[in-house]
Write an enzyme that holds these catalytic residues in place. Structure first.
Site, PDB file in Angstrom:
ATOM      1  CB  THR A   1     120.305 114.170 106.019  1.00 39.34           C
ATOM      2  OG1 THR A   1     119.734 115.253 106.749  1.00 39.34           O
ATOM      3  CG2 THR A   1     121.605 114.593 105.382  1.00 39.34           C
TER       4      THR A   1
ATOM      5  NE  ARG B   1     105.699 111.174 107.328  1.00 36.35           N
ATOM      6  CZ  ARG B   1     106.724 111.766 106.733  1.00 36.35           C
ATOM      7  NH1 ARG B   1     106.632 113.018 106.384  1.00 36.35           N
ATOM      8  NH2 ARG B   1     107.837 111.099 106.528  1.00 36.35           N
TER       9      ARG B   1
ATOM     10  CB  ILE C   1     114.923 123.126 105.121  1.00 37.40           C
ATOM     11  CG1 ILE C   1     115.700 122.996 106.432  1.00 37.40           C
ATOM     12  CG2 ILE C   1     115.731 123.905 104.092  1.00 37.40           C
ATOM     13  CD1 ILE C   1     116.870 122.051 106.337  1.00 37.40           C
TER      14      ILE C   1
ATOM     15  CG  HIS D   1     117.651 115.301 100.945  1.00 40.40           C
ATOM     16  ND1 HIS D   1     116.851 115.902  99.996  1.00 40.40           N
ATOM     17  CD2 HIS D   1     117.100 115.586 102.144  1.00 40.40           C
ATOM     18  CE1 HIS D   1     115.850 116.529 100.619  1.00 40.40           C
ATOM     19  NE2 HIS D   1     115.973 116.339 101.926  1.00 40.40           N
TER      20      HIS D   1
ATOM     21  CD  GLU E   1     118.938 110.134 112.364  1.00 41.89           C
ATOM     22  OE1 GLU E   1     118.256 109.094 112.496  1.00 41.89           O
ATOM     23  OE2 GLU E   1     118.478 111.193 111.906  1.00 41.89           O
TER      24      GLU E   1
ATOM     25  CG  ASP F   1     101.761 115.841 107.657  1.00 36.91           C
ATOM     26  OD1 ASP F   1     102.892 115.773 108.161  1.00 36.91           O
ATOM     27  OD2 ASP F   1     101.554 115.693 106.425  1.00 36.91           O
TER      28      ASP F   1
ATOM     29  CB  VAL G   1     115.709 125.408 115.343  1.00 37.64           C
ATOM     30  CG1 VAL G   1     116.366 124.346 116.215  1.00 37.64           C
ATOM     31  CG2 VAL G   1     114.783 126.282 116.175  1.00 37.64           C
ATOM     32  CE1 TYR G   2     122.649 122.878 110.410  1.00 38.06           C
ATOM     33  CE2 TYR G   2     124.285 123.709 111.960  1.00 38.06           C
ATOM     34  CZ  TYR G   2     123.957 122.930 110.863  1.00 38.06           C
ATOM     35  OH  TYR G   2     124.924 122.200 110.238  1.00 38.06           O
TER      36      TYR G   2
HETATM   37 ZN    ZN Z   1     119.394 113.096 111.050  1.00 41.19          ZN
END
Ligand code: ZN
Length: 347
Positions: free
Chosen positions: A45, A205, A270, A48, A69, A200, A292-293
């Site tokens: 986030t 990763r 998302i 972004h 966080e 993936d 899931v949120y």
């Molecule tokens: Zn976060």
């Protein structure tokens, strides 16, 4: 002594980047605490918001101190706050909720439609001090270090998603090996899944995933056929549970294809914009899908702390640590797509 001003990382103008600023230390209300921040995690986030993409430009008011966080220590409390103490180490839920909606009044606080996020809608945690409602505080036990405290928010996403369905003895497919997908793999193993397969198309990763959770079977779906892997593992009818963490249309299609009849999917990833879904295969396979949120307040927090105290180890998902003065390097690491979690030290 609490100073009047503090260092913070903020979006100060509608453009790419974040800037180190001097800001007033937040004033707290009667129900709030003031937290002195020790460590923060950089989230997707925040990337972004750094990039100032369409979502960020439409969502985030400027100026905004970003970040959600964190781990820190309570240094001041409003007069109505009970059950917490100054000096107490804590993390906290970054979703600020109301208490009047149907779901809040039913005790499902994470489903409150009026949720506001710190670092997105409200001043955030990339700062020396954070104001937080006491309700949102999660005390940290002594055996959970600040570094782990600073990644409980994304670990909570992983735990919330992974524990959506019973995993004991089940075969679990996880698509997307970002930090949350990797942590979900660790949680699925901890919760008793028989096989955990993590896919993936990013080799770095997948290598990190094997380092964090050695018992996970990674699959680079650009090079290896998922069906072959399922057969090698003896899964003749498919995976029981899917955890979609990538937001990739191709990954979701592949997951539906790879599930057993009556399988279950929890969706955290998302997809960008609108994406076509092959509904008929979902219907004919009788698949249950759950969106899931966030994290359940506060059951997810309770469970993840208990799991951490009971052997769940996600510490190796933290791959980079920087002092806050070097925050730009931390963001560059995150943007490279090659890192795990990146944490910033505010001490
Ligand atoms: Zn976060």
């Amino acid at each position: 002594m609490i100073p009047n001003t503090m260092t913070a990382l903020a979006k100060t103008k509608p453009a790419e980047g974040l800037w180190q600023i001097n800001a007033p230390v937040p004033e707290i209300g009667p129900e709030d605490v003031l937290i002195s921040i020790n460590m923060t995690g950089i989230c997707g986030t925040d990337i972004h918001i750094w990039n100032w993409d369409d979502w960020a430009a439409a969502t985030v008011p400027v100026p905004m101190i970003t970040g959600h966080e964190f781990a820190g220590e309570i240094v001041d409390m409003g007069r109505n706050v009970t059950g917490l103490t100054r000096g107490q180490r804590c993390s906290g839920e970054g979703h600020l909720i109301g208490t009047e909606s149907r779901q809040s009044r039913a005790g499902k606080f994470h489903l409150d439609p009026g949720t506001r996020g710190i670092g997105v809608n409200e001043q955030g945690a990339f700062a020396q001090y954070l104001r937080l409602p006491a309700f949102n505080v999660v005390p940290l036990p002594d055996d959970i270090p600040d570094e782990i405290g600073a990644i409980l928010d994304p670990l909570g996403n992983a735990v919330h998603t992974a524990l959506s369905f019973d995993l004991l003895s089940e075969d679990v497919l996880i698509t997307g090996a970002g930090p949350i997908g990797i942590m979900a793999a660790a949680v699925a193993r901890h919760a008793g899944a028989r096989n955990v397969v993590l896919t993936d198309i990013n080799a770095d990763r997948l290598t990190l995933a094997e380092h964090v959770v050695p018992s996970v079977r990674t699959v680079n779906v650009a090079e290896e056929d998922l069906n072959d892997v399922a057969h090698q593992l003896g899964l003749t009818e498919g995976f029981d549970v899917g955890l979609e963490m990538s937001g990739s249309q191709a990954a979701l299609d592949q997951m539906v294809e790879a599930l057993v009849m009556g399988g279950k999917i929890a969706l955290l990833g998302i997809p960008p914009g609108q994406s076509p879904v092959n509904w008929s295969s979902i219907v004919f396979k009788a698949i249950t899908i759950k969106g899931v949120y966030g994290r359940e307040m506060f059951e997810t927090w309770y469970k993840m702390i208990a799991m951490l105290q009971n052997g769940l180890d996600v510490s190796r998902v933290i791959t980079h640590r920087y002092d806050v003065a070097d925050f730009a390097e931390g963001f560059a690491q995150m943007k490279s797509g090659r890192s795990g979690k990146v944490v910033l030290n505010w001490r």
